[in-house]
Design a protein around this motif. Sequence first.
Motif, PDB file in Angstrom:
ATOM      1  N   LYS A 209      19.030   5.269   2.718  1.00 20.69           N
ATOM      2  CA  LYS A 209      17.569   5.282   2.629  1.00 20.69           C
ATOM      3  C   LYS A 209      17.124   6.294   1.585  1.00 20.69           C
ATOM      4  O   LYS A 209      17.713   7.378   1.457  1.00 20.69           O
ATOM      5  CB  LYS A 209      16.942   5.645   3.984  1.00 20.69           C
ATOM      6  N   LEU A 210      16.092   5.920   0.855  1.00 17.79           N
ATOM      7  CA  LEU A 210      15.398   6.849  -0.034  1.00 17.79           C
ATOM      8  C   LEU A 210      14.058   7.162   0.606  1.00 17.79           C
ATOM      9  O   LEU A 210      13.266   6.261   0.884  1.00 17.79           O
ATOM     10  CB  LEU A 210      15.201   6.233  -1.421  1.00 17.79           C
ATOM     11  N   LYS A 211      13.791   8.470   0.846  1.00 17.07           N
ATOM     12  CA  LYS A 211      12.604   8.872   1.577  1.00 17.07           C
ATOM     13  C   LYS A 211      11.775   9.868   0.766  1.00 17.07           C
ATOM     14  O   LYS A 211      12.303  10.592  -0.087  1.00 17.07           O
ATOM     15  CB  LYS A 211      12.983   9.526   2.910  1.00 17.07           C
ATOM     16  N   VAL A 212      10.489   9.903   1.073  1.00 19.70           N
ATOM     17  CA  VAL A 212       9.610  10.934   0.538  1.00 19.70           C
ATOM     18  C   VAL A 212       9.022  11.694   1.732  1.00 19.70           C
ATOM     19  O   VAL A 212       8.598  11.089   2.725  1.00 19.70           O
ATOM     20  CB  VAL A 212       8.493  10.342  -0.355  1.00 19.70           C
TER      21      VAL A 212
ATOM     22  N   HIS B  56       8.169   9.052   4.727  1.00 17.75           N
ATOM     23  CA  HIS B  56       8.011   7.633   4.434  1.00 17.75           C
ATOM     24  C   HIS B  56       9.276   7.114   3.753  1.00 17.75           C
ATOM     25  O   HIS B  56       9.824   7.747   2.843  1.00 17.75           O
ATOM     26  CB  HIS B  56       6.801   7.414   3.515  1.00 17.75           C
ATOM     27  N   ILE B  57       9.751   5.938   4.192  1.00 21.18           N
ATOM     28  CA  ILE B  57      10.915   5.292   3.585  1.00 21.18           C
ATOM     29  C   ILE B  57      10.445   4.462   2.394  1.00 21.18           C
ATOM     30  O   ILE B  57       9.651   3.530   2.540  1.00 21.18           O
ATOM     31  CB  ILE B  57      11.654   4.406   4.596  1.00 21.18           C
TER      32      ILE B  57
ATOM     33  N   THR C  44       0.844  -1.192   0.000  1.00 20.25           N
ATOM     34  CA  THR C  44       0.000   0.000   0.000  1.00 20.25           C
ATOM     35  C   THR C  44       0.881   1.244   0.000  1.00 20.25           C
ATOM     36  O   THR C  44       1.831   1.348   0.783  1.00 20.25           O
ATOM     37  CB  THR C  44      -0.921   0.016   1.231  1.00 20.25           C
ATOM     38  N   TYR C  45       0.595   2.148  -0.899  1.00 18.17           N
ATOM     39  CA  TYR C  45       1.368   3.389  -1.025  1.00 18.17           C
ATOM     40  C   TYR C  45       0.446   4.567  -0.755  1.00 18.17           C
ATOM     41  O   TYR C  45      -0.603   4.705  -1.387  1.00 18.17           O
ATOM     42  CB  TYR C  45       1.968   3.496  -2.430  1.00 18.17           C
ATOM     43  N   GLU C  46       0.868   5.410   0.176  1.00 13.24           N
ATOM     44  CA  GLU C  46       0.043   6.535   0.589  1.00 13.24           C
ATOM     45  C   GLU C  46       0.571   7.867   0.084  1.00 13.24           C
ATOM     46  O   GLU C  46      -0.203   8.749  -0.278  1.00 13.24           O
ATOM     47  CB  GLU C  46      -0.054   6.566   2.118  1.00 13.24           C
ATOM     48  N   LEU C  47       1.869   8.046   0.065  1.00 11.07           N
ATOM     49  CA  LEU C  47       2.453   9.322  -0.349  1.00 11.07           C
ATOM     50  C   LEU C  47       3.070   9.239  -1.745  1.00 11.07           C
ATOM     51  O   LEU C  47       2.965  10.179  -2.528  1.00 11.07           O
ATOM     52  CB  LEU C  47       3.514   9.769   0.651  1.00 11.07           C
ATOM     53  N   ALA C  48       3.723   8.116  -2.014  1.00 12.40           N
ATOM     54  CA  ALA C  48       4.402   7.981  -3.297  1.00 12.40           C
ATOM     55  C   ALA C  48       4.592   6.514  -3.623  1.00 12.40           C
ATOM     56  O   ALA C  48       4.738   5.676  -2.723  1.00 12.40           O
ATOM     57  CB  ALA C  48       5.757   8.692  -3.268  1.00 12.40           C
ATOM     58  N   ASN C  49       4.594   6.231  -4.900  1.00 15.51           N
ATOM     59  CA  ASN C  49       4.810   4.878  -5.398  1.00 15.51           C
ATOM     60  C   ASN C  49       6.117   4.853  -6.177  1.00 15.51           C
ATOM     61  O   ASN C  49       6.275   5.563  -7.170  1.00 15.51           O
ATOM     62  CB  ASN C  49       3.633   4.467  -6.295  1.00 15.51           C
ATOM     63  N   LEU C  50       7.070   4.055  -5.709  1.00 16.25           N
ATOM     64  CA  LEU C  50       8.357   3.931  -6.390  1.00 16.25           C
ATOM     65  C   LEU C  50       8.181   2.997  -7.582  1.00 16.25           C
ATOM     66  O   LEU C  50       8.207   1.772  -7.443  1.00 16.25           O
ATOM     67  CB  LEU C  50       9.413   3.394  -5.418  1.00 16.25           C
ATOM     68  N   VAL C  51       8.003   3.587  -8.742  1.00 21.37           N
ATOM     69  CA  VAL C  51       7.698   2.820  -9.950  1.00 21.37           C
ATOM     70  C   VAL C  51       8.938   2.132 -10.487  1.00 21.37           C
ATOM     71  O   VAL C  51       8.905   0.967 -10.897  1.00 21.37           O
ATOM     72  CB  VAL C  51       7.094   3.753 -11.029  1.00 21.37           C
ATOM     73  N   ASP C  52      10.070   2.839 -10.480  1.00 20.33           N
ATOM     74  CA  ASP C  52      11.301   2.293 -11.037  1.00 20.33           C
ATOM     75  C   ASP C  52      12.471   2.851 -10.237  1.00 20.33           C
ATOM     76  O   ASP C  52      12.435   3.998  -9.775  1.00 20.33           O
ATOM     77  CB  ASP C  52      11.430   2.677 -12.512  1.00 20.33           C
ATOM     78  N   PHE C  53      13.520   2.023 -10.069  1.00 22.28           N
ATOM     79  CA  PHE C  53      14.636   2.450  -9.231  1.00 22.28           C
ATOM     80  C   PHE C  53      15.905   1.756  -9.665  1.00 22.28           C
ATOM     81  O   PHE C  53      15.917   0.541  -9.926  1.00 22.28           O
ATOM     82  CB  PHE C  53      14.346   2.131  -7.762  1.00 22.28           C
ATOM     83  N   ASN C  54      16.967   2.509  -9.784  1.00 19.91           N
ATOM     84  CA  ASN C  54      18.277   1.959 -10.115  1.00 19.91           C
ATOM     85  C   ASN C  54      19.336   2.716  -9.314  1.00 19.91           C
ATOM     86  O   ASN C  54      19.500   3.918  -9.467  1.00 19.91           O
ATOM     87  CB  ASN C  54      18.540   2.083 -11.613  1.00 19.91           C
ATOM     88  N   LEU C  55      20.022   1.987  -8.439  1.00 21.60           N
ATOM     89  CA  LEU C  55      21.067   2.557  -7.593  1.00 21.60           C
ATOM     90  C   LEU C  55      22.397   1.913  -7.968  1.00 21.60           C
ATOM     91  O   LEU C  55      22.528   0.683  -7.941  1.00 21.60           O
ATOM     92  CB  LEU C  55      20.764   2.302  -6.116  1.00 21.60           C
TER      93      LEU C  55
ATOM     94  N   ILE D 154      14.317  12.557  -0.619  1.00 21.07           N
ATOM     95  CA  ILE D 154      15.560  12.697   0.139  1.00 21.07           C
ATOM     96  C   ILE D 154      16.320  11.377   0.113  1.00 21.07           C
ATOM     97  O   ILE D 154      15.728  10.299   0.260  1.00 21.07           O
ATOM     98  CB  ILE D 154      15.255  13.095   1.599  1.00 21.07           C
ATOM     99  N   PHE D 155      17.623  11.479  -0.057  1.00 16.59           N
ATOM    100  CA  PHE D 155      18.487  10.299   0.033  1.00 16.59           C
ATOM    101  C   PHE D 155      19.443  10.492   1.198  1.00 16.59           C
ATOM    102  O   PHE D 155      20.121  11.513   1.290  1.00 16.59           O
ATOM    103  CB  PHE D 155      19.280  10.108  -1.265  1.00 16.59           C
ATOM    104  N   GLU D 156      19.479   9.506   2.100  1.00 17.67           N
ATOM    105  CA  GLU D 156      20.320   9.590   3.287  1.00 17.67           C
ATOM    106  C   GLU D 156      21.402   8.516   3.249  1.00 17.67           C
ATOM    107  O   GLU D 156      21.125   7.354   2.970  1.00 17.67           O
ATOM    108  CB  GLU D 156      19.490   9.408   4.562  1.00 17.67           C
ATOM    109  N   ILE D 157      22.633   8.930   3.527  1.00 25.02           N
ATOM    110  CA  ILE D 157      23.751   7.989   3.629  1.00 25.02           C
ATOM    111  C   ILE D 157      24.860   8.637   4.426  1.00 25.02           C
ATOM    112  O   ILE D 157      25.076   9.854   4.353  1.00 25.02           O
ATOM    113  CB  ILE D 157      24.259   7.570   2.227  1.00 25.02           C
ATOM    114  N   ASN D 158      25.548   7.824   5.215  1.00 30.26           N
ATOM    115  CA  ASN D 158      26.713   8.281   5.976  1.00 30.26           C
ATOM    116  C   ASN D 158      26.394   9.520   6.818  1.00 30.26           C
ATOM    117  O   ASN D 158      27.164  10.479   6.864  1.00 30.26           O
ATOM    118  CB  ASN D 158      27.882   8.565   5.012  1.00 30.26           C
TER     119      ASN D 158
END
Length: 822
Positions: A281-284, A291-292, A185-196, A235-239
């Motif tokens: 983490k990738l957050k919205v 939301h993570i 269930t997605y309430e704020l955003a739906n991650l349709v595609d992702f490449n890291l 937002i992307f969080e690292i280190n």
Amino acid sequence: MMRLTENWQVRKTNAGQYDSPAWIQNASALFLVDFVPATIASLTDESEIEKFDWWYSTEFNYALGGVPAAEDGGLSMVKHFLVFDGLATLAEIWLNGEKILTAENMFLQYKVDVTEKLKAKNQLDICFRSIQQALEVQRKRPKWKTKLVENQNLRWIRTTLLGFITGWTPPIKPIGIWREVRLETYELANLVDFNLQTSLQNENGVIKIKAEIENLSNQTQMLPPPSSAGMCEIIFEINNQAYSLYTGSDKTIQIDKEIILQNIKSWNPHTHGEANLYPCKLKVKVQNQLHIMKEARVGFRHVHLNRENNLFQIQVNEKNIFARGAVWTINDIVSLDGKIEDLKSALMLARDAGMNMLRIGGTMIYEQDAFYDLCDELGIMVWQDFMFANMDYPVEDENFHQNILAEAKYQIKRLSEHACVIFYCGNSEVEQQAAMLGIPNEMWRNDWFANELPVLIKTLHEDSLYVPSSPSEGAFPFYTSDGATHYYGVGAYLRDVNDVRRADVKFASETLGFSNIPEDKILLNLIQDSVLWKFGVPRDTGAEWDFEDVREHYTNKLFNVTAELKKEDLDRYLTLSRVATGEMMSQVFSEWRSCYSNCNGGLIWFYKDIVAGAGWGVLDSYHQPKATYYYLKRILQPVQVVITDEGLQGLHLHIINERAEVFTGTIEFVMLNDSVSVAKAKREIKVEANQKLKIIAEEMLGGFYDTSYAYKFGAPKHEVACVTLKDINGNIISQQFHFPVTHHLPMIDVDINIEFSENKLTVSSDKFLYALQIMVQDFLPEDNYFHLMPNEKKEIYFKQTPAQIYVTALNLAGIVGVTNHL
């Protein structure tokens, strides 16, 4: 998220009997399944399950509704997706009687929008259609036929070949739910595609993020949103740092960003450094809601394939890597994924053995996320085949092409965030199969493997390596001196160790397939039943011989015994056989790791048995080490000494230091006859970081001793030679042995002393002991089947404390025991 794991029912029907699940409401279940994933093979011992349709059904309740949006904006859109991580193999799915999906690839994740289809109470039905019926469909004939599998139409079906290879896999067909089913269930955003993607540039970590995100916060179900509605931040969080990737109110958010982290700690194979990882983490963020969307642990490394002077040398962070390990099979052949604790145990054993690479072959499966997570953590590199092997795949067919294109994109995006994934390989033995059947060389490699896959990898996982096939290159793919090859000269083709240098292997992505005998507790039910015993012994499809014949050839050669020993003394036959394959593997890796070799990697075929028995694995099917595992553990360490037999030039000693620090210590060389020293020498040494050092044994001794017994001036003056590498504190780091005539030593009487306290066993003897075996129930020693020098104390540790231990050796008459009285 709701995991749909419980209260499933399974029913069986004839192939094609029903085209919808309407009949299920009046039919009783064949199986009540407490928990999925659960394959059909895990639910029944019935044979030929591939001939039937199998229906999975469950009910689930779900409270529907939206979530508050911005002020006076009504309710935000909430989206619901059914996600299927693994459906094996041909499946049709219905939700509340409506067909929502046809799945034709067990290697794809399927994500279906069911927002408008959900009810408070829901019925989910999945029919796994008969694989056998699909194989009987008349299709275009291949350019060549393979003996690997019986039905050539398997090339059209995207499923694992496990269960279809009659020579070395059990007939357990991949049918059913094999990975998670859930409602997301997605309430704020739906991650349709992702490449890291990550990489290392000098001392800086580089992160490339590409994403498509559906912004749900401005898609309201009631009133028109105010101007502030729909505003979100990605937002992307690292280190311990946060990076804003996007701020705005677009319904579809496209992100293509690069982040540079300065002075980052690199990820390294465990043999060459630390496997440093960073949580991210990738957050919205919408209003005060956060939301993570994605979590991971990433590492930063740079890889390069050095091809200068015809080498095939993997370099990680500009360090030359001798890649050694094995071809990973599968954690559990029945469920396909198995238990995480078994997976972790097996991978930790690989790490402890000095293995720094595992290959997932094209006959297997793309492994579960936990496998790659653990390899990241343990510093084990992964060579990842795509799931193609031996066959002429119909890549020109549009439907098939779209199917494998989706598979490749999904798997590369899934794997690109893992530092451990170093290598991609298009297929296993497709080019070799075509070449061996006399197909013209312009037909060995098609456009999919030659061009499309490498372009996809370059786009989706740029800092990685690729070869189109294993093996490939050279006049013929199966020739051994070019590119990545499959070397079975020592092994299936019964060559002696001299063939290793003659073959001039640059990188063996498969090698040393032996029928390795497990410990007695695995054999109790097998050895008494010749059918069960042979079931565990692998055989190349169509061959008149099997790999027990191969093992017996080397056992007879090393120990001067005949096949009659099996009838006369079965226990000794089994022990000699266990040791023989370990000795042969140790000799081959001694050659490959020496200063004279151009080889930069060897991956044993297999790491773990698929079924109980004397399979190719160095671990048995219960994840327990065989004797050969310990031989490998003593030859694959990052600081190592090995011996090569140079014939008329005697024995040469090679000290390898793969660490980033200089190694200083001593090297000792001793020749023994009847456990008495006939020559010995000691030298202080210094080996620079990531370097090798060669020493000629007779130079150390200061005279001619015919260390290799090549000149044969009379009877041999020694029966065993030993080289010992010690650190500056006198601790034994590595020890290797050479037998100039035979490994078959006479039985001796010895004064042996064994002591045991807590988790440490101490063993010493007044005479040389060959392949000292520690026998203990249910507990693993850190070393076993080792040779023990006279009057040398050997300490063996256990992670847990056994109550009783027995010790014997191949040249020791009888068994000695010790009891822990604590």
